[in-house]
Design a protein around this motif. Structure first.
Motif: not given
Length: 182
Positions: A25-33, A105-122
């Motif tokens: 009974n857990i509900y979650a949402k993911i957002v990209q930052v 030189s292995n310097y070319i990287y990118s980063k993706e950021f995500y935030i995950v939050f959830s609630i339990k439907n008690l």
């Protein structure tokens, strides 16, 4: 409900209106930052951004997890594009040489950021109420991170299949994904 580990999302049962329905009974949402380039900011701007992040953390009255995905970039298409330009000059060649040196030189990287939050439907509230609560949480995150200069988006413009694919990519820590730069 704290998500102690992002892998808890492996128990996805359904997706409804961009909300992941999980077991228990857990509900979650993911957002990209989308990040800002903090190193290019002045000292005053940096202090303001840090103060805004501090305010964001104080305002959030719910638990969330930040997930960072690092990917090595593939610059081959970008270099091919530069090579295809008819009026190549010394600057073009130096630029290509610079990019190749960075890549070696292995310097070319990118980063993706995500935030995950959830609630339990008690209380077994209707799904629409749960979705509204998660969307309110999303708006708190979005409104506060915009003040820091970030762009925040959920996956509402995409279908469920895209969201499942994105969750799979986020969870796959060993994935050696290469993104093309154009």
């Amino acid at each position: 409900m704290k998500i102690k580990n992002i892998k808890a999302l492996l128990d996805i049962i359904d997706i409804q209106k961009n909300v992941l329905v999980l077991k228990n009974n857990i509900y979650a949402k993911i957002v990209q930052v989308y990040p800002i380039n903090f190193s290019l900011k002045s000292e005053t701007e940096k202090r303001q951004i840090l103060n805004q992040y501090n305010q964001f953390l104080k305002i959030c009255s719910f638990d969330f997890q930040i997930f960072i995905k690092t990917k090595k970039e593939n610059v081959e298409n970008h270099i091919n594009y530069i090579n295809s330009i008819n009026n190549k000059n010394e600057i073009s060649y130096k630029y290509i040489e610079y990019i190749l040196n960075l890549t070696n030189s292995n310097y070319i990287y990118s980063k993706e950021f995500y935030i995950v939050f959830s609630i339990k439907n008690l209380n077994n509230n209707p799904i629409n109420e749960i979705i509204n609560i998660l969307n309110d949480m999303y708006l708190v995150i979005k409104e506060n991170l915009i003040k820091c200069g970030n762009i925040v988006t959920d996956f509402s413009d995409y279908d469920d299949e895209y969201l499942i694919k994105k969750v799979s990519q986020i969870l796959n820590e060993r994935e050696n994904s290469y993104e093309n730069i154009k």
